[in-house]
Scaffold this active site. Structure first.
Site, PDB file in Angstrom:
ATOM      1  N   HIS A   9       0.825  -1.212   0.000  1.00 32.27           N
ATOM      2  CA  HIS A   9       0.000   0.000   0.000  1.00 32.27           C
ATOM      3  C   HIS A   9       0.863   1.269   0.000  1.00 32.27           C
ATOM      4  O   HIS A   9       2.023   1.267   0.436  1.00 32.27           O
ATOM      5  CB  HIS A   9      -0.917   0.019   1.222  1.00 32.27           C
ATOM      6  CG  HIS A   9      -0.174   0.023   2.523  1.00 32.27           C
ATOM      7  ND1 HIS A   9       0.368   1.158   3.080  1.00 32.27           N
ATOM      8  CD2 HIS A   9       0.135  -0.987   3.362  1.00 32.27           C
ATOM      9  CE1 HIS A   9       0.964   0.853   4.205  1.00 32.27           C
ATOM     10  NE2 HIS A   9       0.855  -0.453   4.410  1.00 32.27           N
ATOM     11  N   ARG A  60      -5.952   0.944   4.185  1.00 26.05           N
ATOM     12  CA  ARG A  60      -4.846   1.505   3.412  1.00 26.05           C
ATOM     13  C   ARG A  60      -4.517   0.639   2.196  1.00 26.05           C
ATOM     14  O   ARG A  60      -4.113   1.167   1.149  1.00 26.05           O
ATOM     15  CB  ARG A  60      -3.610   1.704   4.297  1.00 26.05           C
ATOM     16  CG  ARG A  60      -3.077   0.460   5.007  1.00 26.05           C
ATOM     17  CD  ARG A  60      -2.107   0.869   6.107  1.00 26.05           C
ATOM     18  NE  ARG A  60      -1.440  -0.246   6.776  1.00 26.05           N
ATOM     19  CZ  ARG A  60      -1.956  -0.926   7.801  1.00 26.05           C
ATOM     20  NH1 ARG A  60      -3.152  -0.625   8.256  1.00 26.05           N
ATOM     21  NH2 ARG A  60      -1.262  -1.902   8.375  1.00 26.05           N
ATOM     22  N   GLU A  87      -1.580  -7.087   7.383  1.00 28.39           N
ATOM     23  CA  GLU A  87      -0.207  -6.907   7.854  1.00 28.39           C
ATOM     24  C   GLU A  87       0.065  -7.814   9.063  1.00 28.39           C
ATOM     25  O   GLU A  87      -0.860  -8.287   9.735  1.00 28.39           O
ATOM     26  CB  GLU A  87      -0.006  -5.433   8.248  1.00 28.39           C
ATOM     27  CG  GLU A  87       1.327  -5.071   8.871  1.00 28.39           C
ATOM     28  CD  GLU A  87       2.523  -5.337   7.974  1.00 28.39           C
ATOM     29  OE1 GLU A  87       2.732  -6.531   7.630  1.00 28.39           O
ATOM     30  OE2 GLU A  87       3.240  -4.396   7.636  1.00 28.39           O
ATOM     31  N   HIS A 182       0.536  -5.608   2.341  1.00 30.64           N
ATOM     32  CA  HIS A 182       1.347  -4.917   3.341  1.00 30.64           C
ATOM     33  C   HIS A 182       2.783  -5.437   3.336  1.00 30.64           C
ATOM     34  O   HIS A 182       3.059  -6.524   2.827  1.00 30.64           O
ATOM     35  CB  HIS A 182       0.714  -5.115   4.713  1.00 30.64           C
ATOM     36  CG  HIS A 182      -0.726  -4.729   4.748  1.00 30.64           C
ATOM     37  ND1 HIS A 182      -1.161  -3.491   5.138  1.00 30.64           N
ATOM     38  CD2 HIS A 182      -1.840  -5.426   4.389  1.00 30.64           C
ATOM     39  CE1 HIS A 182      -2.488  -3.426   5.032  1.00 30.64           C
ATOM     40  NE2 HIS A 182      -2.912  -4.589   4.576  1.00 30.64           N
TER      41      HIS A 182
END
Length: 248
Positions: A9, A60, A87, A182
């Site tokens: 991202h 995100r 993540e 991520h």
């Protein structure tokens, strides 16, 4: 030739503030939006023709994917979201400044928490409102699937089954797919695909907003992998990621 494109991202508000983010849901900042736009333009320029895309449950990554697909005029393609692409969970470090933690605990300890394969950060307490069990996104998960912290090996453990069951099959079917996720969830995929050792993955960093391409033959044998962009600039960005958690 089958092509998998991984992209971390764009820069988030907490990336800019040098904070541990993990499963905390923070937005892209202005630079992050621009990174996503630039990535979309670059992928369109290179002629990529995605049929499906994958992302995590975190805004995100979702927003980055939306922006990329908008730039490519591909917002109509199917998008699959899954918590397994989230993540790495940074436990009780989430929301804390990386450099400040390095001042308190030392560069080596924080590096191990950030990048090592098998050393997780301190757990977030179960009664802490930041614990993911209180987040409606994860209401359908089994208790053992909801982490209070993770090392990279834990992140890889939850991602690889999803790669095998969904993403790799989709790649075989469609030829080109995009995964927006991520830094550490992508490192888990990269470690598996390249059969990296623990020391090698420790030193491998993925910058925000830079498309990372994997090319496979029709039998899913990896042929080559590469970032799209200027190699010197990408090297600088990777070094910047590596240095985030050093003492001020």
């Amino acid at each position: 030739m089958l092509k998998l494109v991984l992209i971390r991202h764009g820069e988030s508000v907490w990336n800019k503030e040098n904070k541990f983010t993990g499963w905390t849901n923070v937005p892209l900042n202005e630079k992050g939006v621009q990174e996503a736009q630039d990535a979309g333009k670059l992928l369109k320029e290179k002629g990529f023709d995605f049929k499906v895309a994958y992302t995590s449950y975190l805004n995100r990554a979702i927003k980055t994917l939306w922006i990329i697909l908008e730039e490519m005029d591909m917002m109509w393609i199917p998008v699959y979201k899954h918590w397994r692409l989230n993540e790495k969970h940074y436990g009780n470090l989430q929301g804390l400044n990386k450099a400040e933690m390095a001042e308190k605990f030392g560069d080596e300890q924080v590096l191990m928490w950030r990048r090592s394969y098998d050393t997780p950060p301190p757990e977030i307490p179960e009664n802490d409102e930041r614990h993911p069990k209180y987040d409606p996104r994860y209401a359908g998960l089994k208790p053992e699937e909801i982490p209070a912290t993770e090392a990279l090996k834990d992140t890889e453990k939850r991602i690889v089954p999803y790669w095998k069951s969904d993403i790799s099959k989709s790649l075989r079917e469609h030829g080109e797919i995009l995964v927006a996720a991520h830094g550490n969830s992508l490192r888990g995929i990269v470690k598996y695909l390249k059969d990296m050792g623990e020391d090698e993955i420790l030193k491998f960093n993925i910058p925000t907003g830079i498309p990372y391409v994997f090319e496979f033959d029709d039998n899913m044998n990896l042929q080559k992998d590469y970032f799209i962009g200027d190699p010197e600039e990408i090297k600088k960005l990777m070094d910047k990621v590596a240095n985030q958690a050093k003492k001020k």
